[in-house]
Structure formats: structure tokens, C-alpha cells
Design a protein around this motif. Sequence first.
Motif, PDB file in Angstrom:
ATOM      1  N   THR A 168      45.329  31.836  39.540  1.00 18.71           N
ATOM      2  CA  THR A 168      45.499  31.369  38.162  1.00 18.71           C
ATOM      3  C   THR A 168      44.189  30.929  37.519  1.00 18.71           C
ATOM      4  N   ASP A 169      43.193  30.566  38.331  1.00 19.75           N
ATOM      5  CA  ASP A 169      41.908  30.150  37.764  1.00 19.75           C
ATOM      6  C   ASP A 169      40.957  31.326  37.542  1.00 19.75           C
ATOM      7  N   GLY A 170      41.461  32.551  37.767  1.00 15.92           N
ATOM      8  CA  GLY A 170      40.677  33.744  37.469  1.00 15.92           C
ATOM      9  C   GLY A 170      39.838  34.279  38.612  1.00 15.92           C
ATOM     10  N   ARG A 171      39.828  33.603  39.762  1.00 14.37           N
ATOM     11  CA  ARG A 171      39.010  34.084  40.880  1.00 14.37           C
ATOM     12  C   ARG A 171      39.706  35.256  41.579  1.00 14.37           C
ATOM     13  N   ILE A 172      38.883  36.160  42.121  1.00 12.80           N
ATOM     14  CA  ILE A 172      39.379  37.360  42.790  1.00 12.80           C
ATOM     15  C   ILE A 172      39.187  37.224  44.297  1.00 12.80           C
ATOM     16  N   CYS A 185      41.692  34.888  53.450  1.00  9.85           N
ATOM     17  CA  CYS A 185      41.302  35.770  52.350  1.00  9.85           C
ATOM     18  C   CYS A 185      39.870  35.471  51.925  1.00  9.85           C
ATOM     19  N   GLU A 186      39.177  36.507  51.498  1.00 11.01           N
ATOM     20  CA  GLU A 186      37.772  36.370  51.098  1.00 11.01           C
ATOM     21  C   GLU A 186      37.637  36.368  49.585  1.00 11.01           C
ATOM     22  N   GLU A 187      36.936  35.378  49.050  1.00  2.98           N
ATOM     23  CA  GLU A 187      36.638  35.369  47.629  1.00  2.98           C
ATOM     24  C   GLU A 187      35.559  36.421  47.361  1.00  2.98           C
ATOM     25  N   VAL A 188      35.872  37.360  46.489  1.00  2.00           N
ATOM     26  CA  VAL A 188      34.983  38.500  46.281  1.00  2.00           C
ATOM     27  C   VAL A 188      33.631  38.070  45.727  1.00  2.00           C
ATOM     28  N   GLY A 189      33.599  37.140  44.832  1.00  2.00           N
ATOM     29  CA  GLY A 189      32.347  36.753  44.188  1.00  2.00           C
ATOM     30  C   GLY A 189      31.387  35.999  45.072  1.00  2.00           C
ATOM     31  N   VAL A 202      50.313  35.045  43.185  1.00  2.00           N
ATOM     32  CA  VAL A 202      49.053  35.618  42.693  1.00  2.00           C
ATOM     33  C   VAL A 202      49.365  36.869  41.879  1.00  2.00           C
ATOM     34  N   VAL A 203      48.327  37.438  41.284  1.00  2.00           N
ATOM     35  CA  VAL A 203      48.469  38.689  40.540  1.00  2.00           C
ATOM     36  C   VAL A 203      47.642  39.757  41.235  1.00  2.00           C
ATOM     37  N   SER A 204      48.276  40.845  41.609  1.00  2.00           N
ATOM     38  CA  SER A 204      47.573  41.955  42.260  1.00  2.00           C
ATOM     39  C   SER A 204      46.607  42.604  41.295  1.00  2.00           C
ATOM     40  N   VAL A 205      45.409  42.935  41.783  1.00  2.00           N
ATOM     41  CA  VAL A 205      44.379  43.565  40.965  1.00  2.00           C
ATOM     42  C   VAL A 205      44.263  45.024  41.367  1.00  2.00           C
ATOM     43  N   ALA A 206      44.488  45.918  40.421  1.00  2.00           N
ATOM     44  CA  ALA A 206      44.469  47.357  40.733  1.00  2.00           C
ATOM     45  C   ALA A 206      43.076  47.820  41.068  1.00  2.00           C
TER      46      ALA A 206
END
Length: 206
Positions: A168-172, A185-189, A202-206
Motif C-alpha cells: 500500500t505504500d507503493g514499494r515493490i 520477500c526482497e524489496e526490489v529497490g 498486496v497488488v500483483s505487478v505485471a
Amino acid sequence: MPKKDVPINTLERFLPDNTYAPVLAYLNQYKVHLTVTRDRKSILGDYRHRTRQDTHRISVNGTLNKYAFLVTLLHELAHLLTFEQFSNRVMAHGKEWKAIYGQLLHQFLEHKVFPDDIASELQQTLRNPAASSCAEEGLLRVLRRYDQRPAEVKLVEELADGTLFRTTDGRIFRKGPRLRKRFKCEEVGTGKQYLFSPVYEVVSVA
């Protein structure tokens, strides 16, 4: 404002059928100041005991479905009843609270206000209630069947390993392996590792 007072005559729309009257009886008897909040990921409800200057205060997330709203409200009411009986002399989620919470759940289960799958899970809860309804993964899974979630919102456990998802805070993040009860899980940034509950939304990212 993150919180709002609920006019008592509109409370019924947050509750399952045939539960408004018994809930209202508790709120009136103990002069509870009830507020409904926006979505909070870390907690579903909150209780603050009465003081010389203030009444009992309970808040519940207004985004919950009716069954989850009732269960959370009963959880907080159990804190109130425990305070009324024992003040601050017992642990917040000790045996006294568990017994009172169990009695409240039993009262509503007896009147069959829950669907069978929720009722069955709550029967399991009666054996040893958790300190937070957020901590009861089995109960959360069942309650969320009754949510009106957007199609893109998923539970972490529903995603395939390696799937990217957004919080929800926008992190991937990239979903990794399960370690006991949580997913690594690994934070991509940043490349940092985090542990996620299987039932975290969460929201799946295509």
C-alpha cells in the motif's frame, strides 16, 4: 480525518443481520464512544479504557466486511469487560480476557449470525483466542472470503514464487520462499529482505 464518530442509528449497516440490538446494549450499558476508522493494516480495532475525564473508547476499521467488523468489535468489547471486572490487574490478553472474549463469541455463535465457515473457524478460536485477530491466519482467510476486494488485490500466499507485488505504500517486492509461517520477500529497490504474512494483502505487478 482518519477517524469519525458513528451516529448510533447508522451502526447497523456495519453489522450482520440480527446483531445490532445486542451490540447496542453493550455500547449503551458501558457508555462506549465508538469510532470507525479508515483502513489500518497493522490493527483492525483498538480499545482505550475509561478514565475520570473520558469514557470507554473503541475504534474499528470501517473497511472491514460485516462479519470481520463484528468479530473485531467483540475482541475490543472483551477488553472493556475485562477492565470493568479486573481493572489493570491482569494481562491484556491473559486468561481473564480469553475467557470473556470466548463468552462473547459463544453468545453470538449461539444465535447463528455467522455463515458456517466463519462459525467453524470461531469455534477453533474459542479454544485459545489470539492476542490480535490479525494473528489468526485461518480466521482471516475465512473472513476475507466475504470481502469485496478488487480483482488485482491478492494475498501473498496466492502469488507464485518470483512474482512482483506492490504494497500500500507503493514499494515493490519479489515473492520468495516460505520460511516457517512467513514468506521471505526482497524489496526490489533496495535488495533488503522482509518477511510477509501469508494473508497480507498486496497488488500483483505485471
